[in-house]
Design a protein around this motif. Structure first.
Motif, short mmCIF file in Angstrom:
data_model
loop_
_atom_site.label_atom_id
_atom_site.label_comp_id
_atom_site.label_asym_id
_atom_site.label_seq_id
_atom_site.Cartn_x
_atom_site.Cartn_y
_atom_site.Cartn_z
N LEU A 129 42.47 32.20 52.51
CA LEU A 129 43.54 31.31 52.95
C LEU A 129 43.26 29.86 52.58
O LEU A 129 44.16 29.12 52.18
CB LEU A 129 43.74 31.43 54.46
N ALA A 130 42.01 29.44 52.69
CA ALA A 130 41.66 28.04 52.40
C ALA A 130 41.80 27.71 50.93
O ALA A 130 42.24 26.61 50.57
CB ALA A 130 40.23 27.76 52.87
N TYR A 131 41.46 28.64 50.06
CA TYR A 131 41.46 28.36 48.63
C TYR A 131 42.60 29.04 47.89
O TYR A 131 42.81 28.77 46.70
CB TYR A 131 40.13 28.78 48.00
N GLY A 132 43.31 29.96 48.53
CA GLY A 132 44.39 30.66 47.85
C GLY A 132 43.91 31.52 46.70
O GLY A 132 44.57 31.65 45.68
N CYS A 133 42.75 32.14 46.88
CA CYS A 133 42.17 32.93 45.80
C CYS A 133 42.29 34.43 46.10
O CYS A 133 42.66 34.85 47.18
CB CYS A 133 40.70 32.55 45.62
N ALA A 134 41.95 35.22 45.10
CA ALA A 134 41.99 36.67 45.25
C ALA A 134 40.78 37.14 46.07
O ALA A 134 39.77 36.44 46.16
CB ALA A 134 41.96 37.33 43.88
N ALA A 135 40.89 38.33 46.63
CA ALA A 135 39.83 38.87 47.49
C ALA A 135 38.51 39.02 46.75
O ALA A 135 37.44 38.77 47.31
CB ALA A 135 40.26 40.20 48.09
N ASP A 136 38.54 39.41 45.49
CA ASP A 136 37.28 39.60 44.78
C ASP A 136 36.58 38.29 44.44
O ASP A 136 35.43 38.28 44.05
CB ASP A 136 37.46 40.47 43.54
N ALA A 137 37.24 37.16 44.64
CA ALA A 137 36.61 35.86 44.41
C ALA A 137 35.65 35.49 45.53
O ALA A 137 34.83 34.59 45.38
CB ALA A 137 37.67 34.78 44.25
N VAL A 138 35.71 36.16 46.67
CA VAL A 138 34.83 35.87 47.80
C VAL A 138 33.83 36.99 48.01
O VAL A 138 33.32 37.19 49.10
CB VAL A 138 35.64 35.61 49.10
N ASP A 139 33.51 37.67 46.94
CA ASP A 139 32.69 38.88 47.03
C ASP A 139 31.19 38.61 47.15
O ASP A 139 30.43 39.53 47.41
CB ASP A 139 32.96 39.75 45.80
N GLU A 140 30.73 37.39 47.01
CA GLU A 140 29.30 37.14 46.98
C GLU A 140 28.56 37.62 48.22
O GLU A 140 27.46 38.12 48.13
CB GLU A 140 29.03 35.67 46.73
N TYR A 141 29.14 37.46 49.40
CA TYR A 141 28.52 37.92 50.63
C TYR A 141 29.20 39.17 51.18
O TYR A 141 28.66 39.84 52.03
CB TYR A 141 28.63 36.87 51.75
N LEU A 142 30.39 39.43 50.74
CA LEU A 142 31.26 40.30 51.50
C LEU A 142 31.40 41.70 50.96
O LEU A 142 31.79 42.60 51.66
CB LEU A 142 32.63 39.63 51.61
N ARG A 143 31.16 41.88 49.70
CA ARG A 143 31.27 43.22 49.09
C ARG A 143 32.61 43.85 49.39
O ARG A 143 32.72 44.95 49.89
CB ARG A 143 30.14 44.13 49.56
N LEU A 144 33.67 43.13 49.08
CA LEU A 144 35.03 43.58 49.41
C LEU A 144 35.83 44.05 48.21
O LEU A 144 36.94 44.48 48.36
CB LEU A 144 35.81 42.41 50.04
#
Length: 144
Positions: A122-137
């Motif tokens: 929500l903060a960056y308006g990015c795709a889910a795989d862009a936040v994968d570093e910690y999250l493994r999503l």
């Protein structure tokens, strides 16, 4: 105008032919299916969910966090106390954000991982795989 007898005959004719057609379709469909015993099992891919949670906690939320409050604010676009308040509200009110066991009995993503991914998306308006570093999503996100 049609008579009641003609209507009854038509209904019987229609029902009989519909039932036969439906049964033929079921028979055809059933013969196309592979028996369940010949299906290959799904491959298990260890995405390191637990390690991702620990790394996220140590980097931002532990007493001696790797990153400072300023880094947290830059990364999440809010202060840590607001983030924790949102995390508590989401985990108490929204079932998706509660940690559950998956079909194999393993714990799924932690509340912290789910909230972190949602807030960063929500903060960056990015795709889910862009936040994968910690999250493994990458392959199992069904986000907002």
């Amino acid at each position: 105008m049609s008579s009641p007898d003609l209507d009854d005959e038509f209904d019987e004719f229609f029902d009989e032919h519909f039932d036969n057609l439906f049964q033929d379709c079921l028979d055809d469909y059933g013969s196309d299916q592979q028996p369940t015993s010949s299906r290959r099992p799904r491959a298990f891919i260890d995405r390191g969910r637990e390690e991702g949670h620990i790394r996220l906690w140590n980097d931002y939320f532990s007493e001696n966090a790797t990153y400072s409050q300023a880094s947290f604010h830059r990364r999440f676009r809010m202060n840590k106390s607001l983030f924790i308040h949102i995390l508590d509200a989401l985990s108490n009110e929204v079932p998706y954000f509660q940690q559950r066991r998956d079909a194999t009995g393993r714990l799924g993503l932690s509340v912290l991982q789910k909230c972190t991914s949602a807030i960063r998306i929500l903060a960056y308006g990015c795709a889910a795989d862009a936040v994968d570093e910690y999250l493994r999503l990458a392959n199992n996100t069904a986000m907002l």
